[in-house]
Every structure is written in structure tokens, then in C-alpha cells.
Scaffold this motif. Sequence first.
Motif, PDB file in Angstrom:
ATOM      1  N   LEU A  11       0.856  -1.183   0.000  1.00 59.69           N
ATOM      2  CA  LEU A  11       0.000   0.000   0.000  1.00 59.69           C
ATOM      3  C   LEU A  11       0.894   1.235   0.000  1.00 59.69           C
ATOM      4  CD1 LEU A  11      -2.738   1.438   0.342  1.00 59.69           C
ATOM      5  CD2 LEU A  11      -2.473   1.124   2.814  1.00 59.69           C
ATOM      6  N   THR A  90      -3.501   0.813  -9.195  1.00 58.07           N
ATOM      7  CA  THR A  90      -3.911  -0.247  -8.280  1.00 58.07           C
ATOM      8  C   THR A  90      -4.321  -1.492  -9.053  1.00 58.07           C
ATOM      9  OG1 THR A  90      -4.612   1.296  -6.555  1.00 58.07           O
ATOM     10  CG2 THR A  90      -5.607  -0.899  -6.539  1.00 58.07           C
ATOM     11  N   THR A 110      -1.552  -1.365  -4.163  1.00 57.76           N
ATOM     12  CA  THR A 110      -2.685  -0.488  -3.886  1.00 57.76           C
ATOM     13  C   THR A 110      -2.172   0.925  -3.680  1.00 57.76           C
ATOM     14  OG1 THR A 110      -3.885  -2.302  -2.826  1.00 57.76           O
ATOM     15  CG2 THR A 110      -4.667  -0.058  -2.403  1.00 57.76           C
TER      16      THR A 110
END
Length: 113
Positions: A11, A90, A110
Motif C-alpha cells: 500500500l 492499483t 494499492t
Amino acid sequence: QVQLVESGGGLVQAGGSLRLSCAASGSIFSFNAMAWYRQAPGKQRDMVATITRGGMTNYPNSVKGRFSISRDFARNTVYLQMNNLKPEDTAVYYCNTDPRGAWGQGTQVTVSS
């Protein structure tokens, strides 16, 4: 047939960077090229970078100037350096050979806005 294991996803905030790795169980030198692909939910799997045995690279316009593919024959590993990431990057990222072989499990990237 070589087995491919992708890693390095995670992330990250928009504008950030990630470096993905793809480790092959055998020699990647024997292949014409190596490539990275990505698949977002509900979308098809698309190529995002290729590198030939001779080192020529190719990228779609959507990632050109932001992504960079490289490979290390000694380590049988292919890398994808991703800079200035955007939320639309993403996806699950996969690598594969040319000729194409079996897919690995991929690595999730992400990008938050």
C-alpha cells in the motif's frame, strides 16, 4: 517450465514508489523476453512493461516515464520500478516469460489518493 514468484507489492500513497521483483526458478536468459502485467478488479490483464533478452524495453503510454523494467540474469530476477504511482495503478501485478508460461500468484499494489 520455470516457476515465477512476484513480490514487493503493498500500500502506497499517490506519488510514491514501489519496486517489484519476480524471481524465476530457472534461467530467464533462455526466453525471448520477460514482461510485467497487471490486472485490476473487473478488468483484463494488460502488459505494463517488457524487456527483451538484448535489453530493449517497451511500455504502454499509461506508464511510460514512470515505470522501468530491468533484469538480472545472474539472479534470474526481473524488476519493475514504479515511480509517481497513481490510484489507477492499483492492481495485482504479474510477471511472465515470452513465450508465455504459467502465471504466478502475483503481488498486490494499492495506491491511495
